[in-house]
Motif scaffolding. Structure first.
Motif, PDB file in Angstrom:
ATOM      1  N   ALA A   1       0.841  -1.201   0.000  1.00 24.64           N
ATOM      2  CA  ALA A   1       0.000   0.000   0.000  1.00 24.64           C
ATOM      3  C   ALA A   1       0.874   1.248   0.000  1.00 24.64           C
ATOM      4  N   VAL A   2       0.345   2.309  -0.593  1.00 25.88           N
ATOM      5  CA  VAL A   2       0.935   3.641  -0.498  1.00 25.88           C
ATOM      6  C   VAL A   2      -0.078   4.530   0.206  1.00 25.88           C
ATOM      7  N   VAL A   3       0.346   5.158   1.301  1.00 26.37           N
ATOM      8  CA  VAL A   3      -0.497   6.137   1.994  1.00 26.37           C
ATOM      9  C   VAL A   3       0.131   7.499   1.723  1.00 26.37           C
ATOM     10  N   HIS A   4      -0.502   8.270   0.872  1.00 28.00           N
ATOM     11  CA  HIS A   4       0.066   9.519   0.363  1.00 28.00           C
ATOM     12  C   HIS A   4      -0.483  10.710   1.152  1.00 28.00           C
ATOM     13  N   LEU A   5       0.312  11.147   2.135  1.00 21.24           N
ATOM     14  CA  LEU A   5      -0.078  12.269   2.988  1.00 21.24           C
ATOM     15  C   LEU A   5       0.758  13.510   2.721  1.00 21.24           C
TER      16      LEU A   5
ATOM     17  N   LYS B   1       1.274  10.733 -10.189  1.00 23.71           N
ATOM     18  CA  LYS B   1       2.378   9.800 -10.412  1.00 23.71           C
ATOM     19  C   LYS B   1       2.243   8.572  -9.512  1.00 23.71           C
ATOM     20  N   LEU B   2       1.919   8.792  -8.256  1.00 27.90           N
ATOM     21  CA  LEU B   2       1.766   7.676  -7.333  1.00 27.90           C
ATOM     22  C   LEU B   2       0.531   6.844  -7.672  1.00 27.90           C
ATOM     23  N   TRP B   3      -0.548   7.485  -8.069  1.00 28.42           N
ATOM     24  CA  TRP B   3      -1.740   6.758  -8.501  1.00 28.42           C
ATOM     25  C   TRP B   3      -1.399   5.818  -9.647  1.00 28.42           C
ATOM     26  N   GLN B   4      -0.709   6.344 -10.655  1.00 31.90           N
ATOM     27  CA  GLN B   4      -0.382   5.530 -11.822  1.00 31.90           C
ATOM     28  C   GLN B   4       0.555   4.380 -11.459  1.00 31.90           C
ATOM     29  N   TRP B   5       1.509   4.647 -10.579  1.00 33.47           N
ATOM     30  CA  TRP B   5       2.428   3.584 -10.151  1.00 33.47           C
ATOM     31  C   TRP B   5       1.656   2.489  -9.428  1.00 33.47           C
TER      32      TRP B   5
ATOM     33  N   GLU C   1      -0.569  -2.780  -9.049  1.00 34.13           N
ATOM     34  CA  GLU C   1      -1.682  -3.337  -8.280  1.00 34.13           C
ATOM     35  C   GLU C   1      -1.445  -3.196  -6.772  1.00 34.13           C
ATOM     36  N   VAL C   2      -1.132  -1.978  -6.396  1.00 31.91           N
ATOM     37  CA  VAL C   2      -0.870  -1.623  -5.000  1.00 31.91           C
ATOM     38  C   VAL C   2      -1.993  -0.713  -4.508  1.00 31.91           C
ATOM     39  N   ARG C   3      -2.472  -0.928  -3.313  1.00 28.03           N
ATOM     40  CA  ARG C   3      -3.518  -0.084  -2.739  1.00 28.03           C
ATOM     41  C   ARG C   3      -3.017   1.353  -2.558  1.00 28.03           C
ATOM     42  N   PHE C   4      -3.924   2.312  -2.705  1.00 27.26           N
ATOM     43  CA  PHE C   4      -3.549   3.729  -2.662  1.00 27.26           C
ATOM     44  C   PHE C   4      -4.552   4.493  -1.804  1.00 27.26           C
ATOM     45  N   ILE C   5      -4.046   5.081  -0.712  1.00 25.67           N
ATOM     46  CA  ILE C   5      -4.842   5.946   0.157  1.00 25.67           C
ATOM     47  C   ILE C   5      -4.202   7.321   0.146  1.00 25.67           C
TER      48      ILE C   5
ATOM     49  N   MET D   1     -10.987   9.290 -13.940  1.00 28.73           N
ATOM     50  CA  MET D   1     -10.328   8.035 -14.322  1.00 28.73           C
ATOM     51  C   MET D   1     -11.214   6.835 -14.017  1.00 28.73           C
ATOM     52  N   ILE D   2     -11.915   6.883 -12.900  1.00 30.81           N
ATOM     53  CA  ILE D   2     -12.825   5.795 -12.556  1.00 30.81           C
ATOM     54  C   ILE D   2     -13.981   5.748 -13.552  1.00 30.81           C
ATOM     55  N   ARG D   3     -14.540   6.923 -13.869  1.00 24.13           N
ATOM     56  CA  ARG D   3     -15.699   6.989 -14.760  1.00 24.13           C
ATOM     57  C   ARG D   3     -15.366   6.508 -16.168  1.00 24.13           C
ATOM     58  N   THR D   4     -14.135   6.753 -16.620  1.00 22.93           N
ATOM     59  CA  THR D   4     -13.727   6.387 -17.983  1.00 22.93           C
ATOM     60  C   THR D   4     -12.978   5.062 -18.035  1.00 22.93           C
ATOM     61  N   ASN D   5     -13.037   4.312 -16.935  1.00 22.92           N
ATOM     62  CA  ASN D   5     -12.454   2.958 -16.882  1.00 22.92           C
ATOM     63  C   ASN D   5     -10.953   2.939 -17.180  1.00 22.92           C
ATOM     64  N   GLN D   6     -10.239   3.948 -16.724  1.00 20.71           N
ATOM     65  CA  GLN D   6      -8.795   3.940 -16.842  1.00 20.71           C
ATOM     66  C   GLN D   6      -8.204   3.071 -15.731  1.00 20.71           C
ATOM     67  N   PRO D   7      -6.934   2.643 -15.887  1.00 15.85           N
ATOM     68  CA  PRO D   7      -6.320   1.786 -14.853  1.00 15.85           C
ATOM     69  C   PRO D   7      -6.346   2.466 -13.490  1.00 15.85           C
ATOM     70  N   CYS D   8      -6.673   1.696 -12.470  1.00 12.99           N
ATOM     71  CA  CYS D   8      -6.726   2.243 -11.123  1.00 12.99           C
ATOM     72  C   CYS D   8      -6.178   1.218 -10.140  1.00 12.99           C
ATOM     73  N   PRO D   9      -5.753   1.653  -8.967  1.00 18.58           N
ATOM     74  CA  PRO D   9      -5.281   0.717  -7.942  1.00 18.58           C
ATOM     75  C   PRO D   9      -6.396  -0.242  -7.530  1.00 18.58           C
ATOM     76  N   PRO D  10      -6.050  -1.413  -7.004  1.00 12.13           N
ATOM     77  CA  PRO D  10      -7.080  -2.379  -6.592  1.00 12.13           C
ATOM     78  C   PRO D  10      -7.969  -1.853  -5.468  1.00 12.13           C
ATOM     79  N   GLN D  11      -7.433  -0.961  -4.642  1.00  8.60           N
ATOM     80  CA  GLN D  11      -8.217  -0.214  -3.664  1.00  8.60           C
ATOM     81  C   GLN D  11      -7.711   1.211  -3.688  1.00  8.60           C
ATOM     82  N   TRP D  12      -8.629   2.170  -3.737  1.00 11.58           N
ATOM     83  CA  TRP D  12      -8.224   3.572  -3.676  1.00 11.58           C
ATOM     84  C   TRP D  12      -9.176   4.311  -2.738  1.00 11.58           C
TER      85      TRP D  12
END
Length: 327
Positions: A67-71, A95-99, A104-108, A155-166
């Motif tokens: 997971a990445v917790v981006h604060l 950049k972190l979202w795309q990575w 396939e890393v969770r992103f908060i 990005m969610i609405r247009t079905n672009q790649p997203c983390p498994p949990q965001w």
């Protein structure tokens, strides 16, 4: 392994302390600087500290990241450098979202209640996704957080790649230990504590709204321990819950309530001095905030929030009045 950006800061270091206690492997991305921020992580050092300028290099070879917790962010509500705010609060977040999407890393990530701008009714602090597009922040910081929130939803609405949990968390007014480096952005609780420690009555801004009494300005103040608990709850639900969520208590309290709670925690008489609001804050000041919390409750988060009086009492008695005030 969990990556935390901004982890020598306030919320980040409190999260690091909890993950350290849980024996999680962590990497923090931040500068230690020369203002004593190392003390925020002195009792719970991470496995690695990566300076932000070396983040790209680190991410190229990073392994076993869960997971990445981006604060990390420029969080001053009075920030003026638009280019720097965009690079830090929007470009880095993307950049972190795309990575995370690619690996396939969770992103908060940290959003902010500043996105709500001049909202003054509970119904205007909703965190449902359709409502996000209607928000009108009052300052550059809030606008930058709003931009990234809407980019995520696009990005969610247009079905672009997203983390498994965001998860985007709209933090309201957080207070607690390890905020001492924040300068003018430090919590009102600490400022009022300092007023009393210096032998003065706590100062509050006068109201410049005819319908609002002095001290009647109200915010949703949340104890940092509750914020950390909410982040951990999302981490414990890795693939089932995503979205933008408010992170407050759902209960607005006045600044007068806060000042009196500080007085009580310090065993002094309840006395307040009212001062004029600085011109720099006029037009950018939020007179009322209260998180609409039904969405996260429906998602399954059931833990109660710490009351303002209990949180202030804990902060002052367990930290600010101790010789070592760090978590």
């Amino acid at each position: 392994m969990i990556i935390i950006t901004g982890a020598t800061g306030f919320i980040g270091s409190c999260l690091q302390a909890k993950l350290w206690a849980l024996k999680e492997d962590t990497v923090i991305v931040d500068w230690l600087g020369d203002q004593g921020k190392w003390r925020n992580i002195a009792k719970h050092a991470p496995d690695y500290v990566i300076a932000p300028e070396y983040l790209d290099e680190f991410l190229e070879t990073a392994q076993n990241v869960t997971a990445v917790v981006h604060l990390g962010a420029i969080s001053e509500t009075t920030a003026k450098d638009g280019d720097l705010v965009w690079q830090t609060n929007v470009d880095l977040s993307m950049k972190l979202w795309q990575w995370c999407a690619e690996r396939e890393v969770r992103f908060i990530y940290a959003s902010s209640a500043a996105t709500y701008g001049g909202a003054n009714k509970v119904s205007e602090f909703r965190d449902d996704h359709n409502f996000v597009y209607q928000l009108k922040p009052l300052n550059l910081y809030g606008w930058s957080k709003q931009v990234f929130d809407t980019q995520v939803l696009k990005m969610i609405r247009t079905n672009q790649p997203c983390p498994p949990q965001w998860v985007g968390l709209k933090f309201f007014n957080v207070y607690g230990p390890n905020e001492y480096h924040k300068g003018k952005m430090i919590s009102v609780v600490k400022v009022k504590f300092d007023d009393i420690q210096n032998g003065k009555a706590p100062k509050l801004f006068k109201s410049d709204q005819p319908h609002l009494a002095d001290g009647g300005q109200a915010r949703d103040f949340i104890w940092v321990g509750d914020v950390v608990d909410m982040i951990l709850w999302f981490l414990e639900n890795p693939k089932t819950i995503s979205g933008i969520y408010n992170c407050g208590t759902g209960q607005a309290r006045t600044y007068l309530d806060l000042a009196y709670a500080v007085c009580d925690a310090m065993n002094v008489s309840k006395k307040v001095d009212f001062v004029e609001m600085p011109d720099a804050l006029k037009g950018q000041y939020q007179y009322f905030t209260q998180a609409h919390m039904e969405k996260i409750r429906k998602a399954g988060y059931t833990k109660p929030f710490t009351s303002l009086e209990d949180g202030i009492g804990q902060y002052i008695q367990d930290y600010l009045l101790k010789s070592d005030s760090y978590l």
